[in-house]
Design an enzyme around this catalytic site. Structure first.
Site, mmCIF file in Angstrom:
data_model
loop_
_atom_site.group_PDB
_atom_site.id
_atom_site.type_symbol
_atom_site.label_atom_id
_atom_site.label_comp_id
_atom_site.label_asym_id
_atom_site.label_seq_id
_atom_site.Cartn_x
_atom_site.Cartn_y
_atom_site.Cartn_z
ATOM 1 N N HIS A 223 -32.823 -4.008 46.104
ATOM 2 C CA HIS A 223 -32.262 -2.883 45.203
ATOM 3 C C HIS A 223 -30.693 -2.548 45.730
ATOM 4 O O HIS A 223 -29.605 -3.140 45.205
ATOM 5 C CB HIS A 223 -33.096 -1.603 45.727
ATOM 6 C CG HIS A 223 -33.029 -0.402 44.718
ATOM 7 N ND1 HIS A 223 -32.023 -0.449 43.897
ATOM 8 C CD2 HIS A 223 -33.354 0.796 44.884
ATOM 9 C CE1 HIS A 223 -32.027 1.137 43.505
ATOM 10 N NE2 HIS A 223 -33.036 1.446 44.150
ATOM 11 N N HIS A 262 -31.738 -8.756 36.766
ATOM 12 C CA HIS A 262 -32.292 -7.539 36.626
ATOM 13 C C HIS A 262 -33.611 -7.473 36.111
ATOM 14 O O HIS A 262 -33.762 -8.090 34.938
ATOM 15 C CB HIS A 262 -31.078 -6.898 36.053
ATOM 16 C CG HIS A 262 -31.059 -5.291 36.160
ATOM 17 N ND1 HIS A 262 -31.785 -4.524 35.498
ATOM 18 C CD2 HIS A 262 -30.444 -4.565 37.256
ATOM 19 C CE1 HIS A 262 -31.768 -3.148 35.958
ATOM 20 N NE2 HIS A 262 -31.046 -3.213 37.096
ATOM 21 N N ASP A 313 -24.295 -5.523 41.584
ATOM 22 C CA ASP A 313 -24.018 -5.767 42.953
ATOM 23 C C ASP A 313 -22.992 -7.023 43.228
ATOM 24 O O ASP A 313 -22.287 -7.029 44.119
ATOM 25 C CB ASP A 313 -25.234 -5.866 43.698
ATOM 26 C CG ASP A 313 -25.848 -4.610 44.030
ATOM 27 O OD1 ASP A 313 -25.050 -3.700 44.568
ATOM 28 O OD2 ASP A 313 -27.160 -4.530 43.670
HETATM 29 N N1 ACO Z 1 -31.382 -15.658 41.932
HETATM 30 C C1 ACO Z 1 -32.091 -16.638 41.794
HETATM 31 N N2 ACO Z 1 -33.386 -16.589 40.946
HETATM 32 C C2 ACO Z 1 -33.602 -15.294 40.634
HETATM 33 C C3 ACO Z 1 -32.921 -14.493 40.859
HETATM 34 C C4 ACO Z 1 -31.761 -14.472 41.565
HETATM 35 N N3 ACO Z 1 -30.795 -13.421 41.808
HETATM 36 N N4 ACO Z 1 -33.296 -13.176 39.994
HETATM 37 C C5 ACO Z 1 -34.580 -13.759 39.359
HETATM 38 N N5 ACO Z 1 -34.496 -14.761 39.657
HETATM 39 C C6 ACO Z 1 -35.508 -15.834 39.029
HETATM 40 C C7 ACO Z 1 -36.811 -15.373 40.250
HETATM 41 O O1 ACO Z 1 -36.790 -16.687 41.238
HETATM 42 C C8 ACO Z 1 -37.835 -16.063 39.063
HETATM 43 O O2 ACO Z 1 -38.105 -17.329 38.865
HETATM 44 P P1 ACO Z 1 -39.494 -18.065 38.672
HETATM 45 O O3 ACO Z 1 -39.959 -17.310 37.537
HETATM 46 O O4 ACO Z 1 -38.922 -19.494 38.501
HETATM 47 O O5 ACO Z 1 -40.078 -17.720 39.953
HETATM 48 C C9 ACO Z 1 -37.362 -15.234 37.694
HETATM 49 O O6 ACO Z 1 -35.976 -15.403 37.987
HETATM 50 C C10 ACO Z 1 -37.936 -13.893 37.569
HETATM 51 O O7 ACO Z 1 -37.513 -13.157 38.647
HETATM 52 P P2 ACO Z 1 -38.299 -11.888 39.118
HETATM 53 O O8 ACO Z 1 -38.199 -11.579 40.362
HETATM 54 O O9 ACO Z 1 -39.715 -12.101 38.648
HETATM 55 O O10 ACO Z 1 -37.568 -10.754 38.281
HETATM 56 P P3 ACO Z 1 -37.559 -9.323 38.394
HETATM 57 O O11 ACO Z 1 -37.218 -8.394 37.059
HETATM 58 O O12 ACO Z 1 -38.691 -8.717 39.061
HETATM 59 O O13 ACO Z 1 -36.316 -9.124 39.389
HETATM 60 C C11 ACO Z 1 -34.343 -8.397 40.843
HETATM 61 C C12 ACO Z 1 -35.342 -8.203 39.253
HETATM 62 C C13 ACO Z 1 -35.361 -8.050 41.895
HETATM 63 C C14 ACO Z 1 -33.301 -7.703 40.653
HETATM 64 C C15 ACO Z 1 -34.002 -10.150 40.953
HETATM 65 O O14 ACO Z 1 -33.379 -10.531 39.941
HETATM 66 C C16 ACO Z 1 -33.440 -10.142 42.353
HETATM 67 O O15 ACO Z 1 -33.984 -10.621 43.264
HETATM 68 N N6 ACO Z 1 -32.104 -10.261 42.242
HETATM 69 C C17 ACO Z 1 -31.302 -10.650 43.362
HETATM 70 C C18 ACO Z 1 -31.134 -9.171 44.180
HETATM 71 C C19 ACO Z 1 -30.251 -8.118 43.551
HETATM 72 O O16 ACO Z 1 -28.972 -8.666 43.000
HETATM 73 N N7 ACO Z 1 -30.604 -6.993 43.580
HETATM 74 C C20 ACO Z 1 -29.681 -5.884 42.775
HETATM 75 C C21 ACO Z 1 -30.357 -5.403 41.572
HETATM 76 S S1 ACO Z 1 -29.434 -3.998 40.857
HETATM 77 C C22 ACO Z 1 -29.803 -2.750 41.643
HETATM 78 O O17 ACO Z 1 -30.694 -2.585 42.244
HETATM 79 C C23 ACO Z 1 -28.611 -2.076 42.017
#
Ligand code: ACO
Length: 377
Positions: A223, A262, A313
């Site tokens: 987050h 996201h 971010d």
């Molecule tokens: N890097 C690599 N792969 C990713 C990323 C990433 N940043 N984000 C999502 N994916 C992939 C996952 O591995 C998953 O792949 P799979 O289906 O092959 O396993 C797929 O995309 C879906 O991911 P989920 O985690 O199910 O998607 P969710 O909607 O829950 O995730 C989240 C959202 C937590 C923000 C995610 O994109 C993430 O971890 N990003 C990196 C952390 C980040 O930048 N957070 C800031 C968010 S903005 C904020 O809170 C202010």
């Protein structure tokens, strides 16, 4: 085993939990709206104080109303002396988010009037927003051996925050860059920390407890902590010729690249679009475009390999770094903005109160015979 017919929405994905007038995210079109106003207009033309007013009162302020709010916030910055002393007593190695969470919680001990649930807690909302930079400064300035913070009622919220953290009055460009970053972070619908705040408020608990829950939730790297890790990635990459190799190796190991993806946006996060531009502007002003150029390259590789778009971010850390804000204060800076949104949501929750209490699908056994303790293996 009990089977529930209800389908589990893991992570509450796509669940609409409540009605709110505060913030709308159009994840398909990449739009973000506060109280009816597009974030692009607010970022281009307003200030953090205007946006805070908008979130709390549901309308943009007049010149007089804004002046009153600015004055009020500037008068509410001082810490109770016992809290300042208490912050001075925490280990210098503590993480700033732990200090912030503890200090917000302790502040309630000194200000019981402001913490009461109900619409009147708008005074508490303003107090918390005004005081957060002072809490961070109290901790950071001691560990950084900076002189004690002077009250600067003449400074805007953005300028005061930067002054408190890096001990100099920012340039006009820096103040505007931080002001824009604060506007962009001020609210984001039912993100995890805001939801945590609303869950707490929905039990008719007080505003400071709700914000304490929110700070603890924002701390997590999925987050609020992602921008700090983006800067760690840039440090690891070092030079532009290593972007491809480092990013691809991480993806091959199924590591997440911070600053991408996201839950709601299926296209580029509009806040990332605006911050990309500010990363360039401030980099140019400092004569150092290294972060900006590395980030553009990282974007290209991640999009090509995974189809993921940047979130808020990705570029914010580079903007803060150029101002001299230490990396471990990035998430607290986020909190110093989002507190406006958290408190607006808590006020809304009090107005339309309904205990937030979802259900779990039980997947354990139900018929185990009770084993007396003496007979347990
Ligand atoms: N890097 C690599 N792969 C990713 C990323 C990433 N940043 N984000 C999502 N994916 C992939 C996952 O591995 C998953 O792949 P799979 O289906 O092959 O396993 C797929 O995309 C879906 O991911 P989920 O985690 O199910 O998607 P969710 O909607 O829950 O995730 C989240 C959202 C937590 C923000 C995610 O994109 C993430 O971890 N990003 C990196 C952390 C980040 O930048 N957070 C800031 C968010 S903005 C904020 O809170 C202010």
């Amino acid at each position: 085993m009990v089977e529930s017919s209800d389908e589990v929405q893991h992570g509450l994905q796509d669940v609409v939990a409540l009605e709110s007038r505060i913030c709308f995210i159009d994840g398909k079109e990449g739009r973000l709206i506060y109280e009816g106003y597009d974030i692009r207009d607010l970022a281009a033309r307003s200030t953090f104080e205007e946006v805070a007013y908008l979130l709390w009162y549901g309308r943009l302020p007049t010149t007089d109303q804004l002046a009153v709010l600015r004055h009020r916030l500037s008068q509410l910055r001082e810490l109770p002396p016992s809290l300042a002393a208490r912050i001075d007593s925490v280990p210098e190695t503590a993480t700033p988010m732990d200090v912030l969470r503890t200090a917000v919680s302790e502040l309630a001990l000194f200000e019981p009037e402001e913490t009461r649930p109900g619409p009147s807690s708008i005074g508490g909302a303003q107090r918390l927003t005004a005081v957060l930079p002072s809490i961070l400064a109290q901790f950071h300035r001691r560990r950084a051996r900076l002189p004690r913070l002077e009250p600067r009622p003449d400074l805007s919220h953005a300028a005061y925050l930067l002054y408190a953290l890096v001990n100099r009055v920012p340039t006009e460009l820096e103040e505007r860059a931080l002001d824009v970053a604060l506007i962009l972070h001020a609210d984001h619908e039912l993100n995890a920390s805001t939801f945590a705040a609303r869950v707490t408020a929905s039990t008719l608990s007080d505003l400071y407890s709700a914000v304490t829950s929110a700070v603890g939730t924002l701390k997590g790297p999925l987050h609020g902590g992602a921008n700090e890790r983006v800067m760690e990635l840039l440090d690891e990459i070092g030079t532009a010729d290593r972007v491809e190799e480092v990013v691809r190796a991480k993806l091959a190991r199924h590591e997440r690249i911070m600053g991408f993806g996201h839950r709601v946006y299926k296209v580029e996060d509009p806040r990332a679009t605006i911050l990309r531009e500010w990363s360039r502007k401030i980099g140019e002003a400092k004569g150092d475009l290294r972060y900006y150029e590395l980030l553009l390259k990282v974007e290209g590789v991640v999009h090509r390999e995974k189809g993921l778009y940047p979130n808020v971010d990705l570029y914010s850390g580079s903007v803060y770094s150029h101002m001299g804000i230490p990396h471990d204060l990035f998430t607290p800076v986020f909190a110093a903005s989002r507190v406006a949104g958290w408190t607006a949501h808590v006020l809304e929750e009090y107005q339309d109160l309904r205990l937030i209490r979802p259900m779990a699908k039980y997947i354990g056994p139900t018929d185990l015979p009770y084993v007396p303790i003496a007979n347990r293996a």
